[in-house]
Design a protein around this motif. Structure first.
Motif, PDB file in Angstrom:
ATOM      1  N   ALA A 147     -34.429  12.038  11.367  1.00  0.00           N
ATOM      2  CA  ALA A 147     -33.172  12.045  12.129  1.00  0.00           C
ATOM      3  C   ALA A 147     -32.223  10.968  11.624  1.00  0.00           C
ATOM      4  O   ALA A 147     -31.004  11.188  11.528  1.00  0.00           O
ATOM      5  CB  ALA A 147     -33.462  11.861  13.613  1.00  0.00           C
ATOM      6  N   LEU A 148     -32.764   9.796  11.276  1.00  0.00           N
ATOM      7  CA  LEU A 148     -31.914   8.718  10.753  1.00  0.00           C
ATOM      8  C   LEU A 148     -31.322   9.104   9.402  1.00  0.00           C
ATOM      9  O   LEU A 148     -30.164   8.783   9.113  1.00  0.00           O
ATOM     10  CB  LEU A 148     -32.719   7.427  10.634  1.00  0.00           C
ATOM     11  CG  LEU A 148     -33.028   6.707  11.946  1.00  0.00           C
ATOM     12  CD1 LEU A 148     -34.007   5.563  11.716  1.00  0.00           C
ATOM     13  CD2 LEU A 148     -31.744   6.170  12.577  1.00  0.00           C
ATOM     14  N   ASP A 149     -32.102   9.778   8.564  1.00  0.00           N
ATOM     15  CA  ASP A 149     -31.575  10.249   7.278  1.00  0.00           C
ATOM     16  C   ASP A 149     -30.431  11.237   7.492  1.00  0.00           C
ATOM     17  O   ASP A 149     -29.434  11.224   6.750  1.00  0.00           O
ATOM     18  CB  ASP A 149     -32.690  10.902   6.455  1.00  0.00           C
ATOM     19  CG  ASP A 149     -33.732   9.900   5.985  1.00  0.00           C
ATOM     20  OD1 ASP A 149     -33.407   8.697   5.965  1.00  0.00           O
ATOM     21  OD2 ASP A 149     -34.855  10.316   5.663  1.00  0.00           O
ATOM     22  N   ALA A 150     -30.568  12.104   8.483  1.00  0.00           N
ATOM     23  CA  ALA A 150     -29.522  13.094   8.750  1.00  0.00           C
ATOM     24  C   ALA A 150     -28.262  12.468   9.322  1.00  0.00           C
ATOM     25  O   ALA A 150     -27.158  12.980   9.126  1.00  0.00           O
ATOM     26  CB  ALA A 150     -30.057  14.166   9.711  1.00  0.00           C
ATOM     27  N   ILE A 151     -28.397  11.360  10.029  1.00  0.00           N
ATOM     28  CA  ILE A 151     -27.243  10.726  10.673  1.00  0.00           C
ATOM     29  C   ILE A 151     -26.486   9.784   9.741  1.00  0.00           C
ATOM     30  O   ILE A 151     -25.337   9.425  10.003  1.00  0.00           O
ATOM     31  CB  ILE A 151     -27.712   9.969  11.934  1.00  0.00           C
ATOM     32  CG1 ILE A 151     -26.619   9.987  13.005  1.00  0.00           C
ATOM     33  CG2 ILE A 151     -28.072   8.531  11.648  1.00  0.00           C
ATOM     34  CD1 ILE A 151     -27.077   9.451  14.330  1.00  0.00           C
TER      35      ILE A 151
END
Length: 426
Positions: free
Chosen positions: A121-125
């Motif tokens: 999720a952090l990579d996507a954000i």
């Protein structure tokens, strides 16, 4: 992929809708039309008059016919945090992570999604954080219902309820029969109108000028721009920010319009280990918010109620040789970029037969073009006599202590990006 959880009120909360921006008027009509086209069963809208997003989902029949209402978790979050760029990472007990990002109360596309863990999720954000440096991140952990996040456990409002898509259950054959019926009926009506109604009364004459004037005045209410004084009030708010507050260093300020005001953020970086969050809190202006995520960065978040002006589309703008003006003051600017002129999207009123009315020559033609200014902050005063209507989309101040000193370079450099309106009489 979506998940449904039960709220303490008995309603159902759904995580994981497909979101897309809506452009144009009548968002409710456009939203239902697009949801029907995508074969969704439910939809919900978020945002305001300046930006709107549509969330759609297809829910199983057993859930769809249930009596409790169904609410969108993304819509609830966007209503609770309507200012600036806001993000939420919610981790479940099994490790799955829900990610959502909103800007000015509008849910962004490619968010409201589930990931296998928080790292994904952090990579996507991360790409979204680069677009919105002042992005505020809320981290939550999803336990049982009594321990849900405060914003999710609060009383639910009607604007987060998922609405059913009318006629979404019609199959392809039924849609085909319906369309054929409409075509046949329309053809018969057209035949009667064109060939069998010679004795009909002529339609009453339409005062084209009055109809156009009324339409332009209605569209003027939604065509906004920012005067110099309104933009100056935004920049004046920067004077409350220290450059080097007790071990922290200001690097960037960014403001974007939000409704009738502006949403602003100032970014700081930590200079040494003795600098504490509490030091920055001591110099935070009253009414502003502070964000200390991640550890070495911080931000002040605030709002400026500067107001907006509306453009009278039925009247030409004052004559001004604005190109010569920019050429005269351009020596104090590092960069001035002027885009190509394009026609402004003005909607023509319709006559009694549903056809657009030709615009009378008494009304001006409107065009708009992109403007980009980059200069030392002291050069902003030269725009006071730039008497052209501009809808500014972003104003940024960059702080670079290594910048060379020159008439067009400075430690404090501001950048303006906007759309300028220009009228041309026929």
């Amino acid at each position: 992929m979506h998940f449904i959880h039960e709220h303490v009120s008995g309603a159902r909360i759904i995580f994981g809708l497909d979101w897309s921006p809506l452009i144009g008027g009548h968002p409710e009509h456009l939203g239902q039309q697009r949801a029907r086209m995508m074969d969704a069963t439910h939809y919900v809208l978020t945002g305001n008059a300046h930006g709107c997003a549509l969330g759609i989902v297809r829910i199983e029949e057993t859930i769809k016919n249930a009596s409790p209402s169904v609410h969108s978790a993304a819509a609830i979050f966007s209503k609770k945090f309507p200012h600036g760029a806001q993000a939420c990472l919610m981790t479940m007990t099994d490790g799955a992570c829900w990610m959502l990002v909103c800007h000015a109360g509008t849910v962004l596309s490619h968010t409201d999604r589930w990931y296998a863990d928080e790292s994904q999720a952090l990579d996507a954000i991360e790409p979204i954080r680069q677009r919105f440096p002042a992005l505020q991140l809320h981290r939550e952990v999803m336990h049982d219902a009594p321990h849900w996040p405060v914003w999710l456990n609060a009383a639910l409002a009607e604007d987060s309820v998922l609405k059913r898509v009318r006629y979404s259950r019609l199959g392809a054959r039924k849609w085909l029969c319906l369309m054929l019926s409409i075509v046949v009926t329309g053809g018969a009506a057209a035949y009667q109108f064109l060939y069998k109604s010679d004795t009909r009364n002529d339609a009453l004459p339409v005062n084209t000028e009055n109809v156009w004037r009324q339409s332009l005045r209605e569209q003027s209410a939604h065509t906004v721009w920012h005067s110099y004084s309104q933009l100056k009030s935004v920049i004046d708010s920067w004077m409350n920010i220290p450059l080097l507050p007790m071990g922290w260093r200001l690097t960037k300020i960014q403001c974007e319009p939000a409704g009738h005001g502006w949403s602003c953020s100032a970014r700081f970086i930590r200079q040494h280990r003795l600098a504490m969050n509490s030091h920055l809190e001591q110099v935070k202006p009253i009414g502003w918010q502070a964000d200390f995520s991640p550890l070495e960065d911080a931000a002040f978040i605030w709002r400026v109620d500067a107001g907006v002006a509306t453009l009278d589309l039925d009247q030409p703008w004052m004559r001004m040789d604005w190109m010569s003006y920019l050429q005269r003051v351009g020596v104090a600017y590092e960069h001035i970029q002027i885009g190509q002129a394009v026609l402004s999207p003005i909607k023509a009123p319709l006559d009694s037969q549903g056809l657009p009315l030709a615009k009378p020559s008494v009304f001006p033609d409107w065009t708009q073009r992109t403007l980009v200014f980059k200069a030392p902050l002291r050069s902003f005063a030269s725009l006071e006599r730039f008497y052209m209507p501009v809808r500014w989309r972003r104003v940024v101040l960059s702080v670079d202590h290594q910048a060379p000193q020159a008439i067009h370079r400075s430690v404090l450099t501001f950048e303006l990006i906007g759309d300028m309106y220009e009228s041309k009489a026929q």
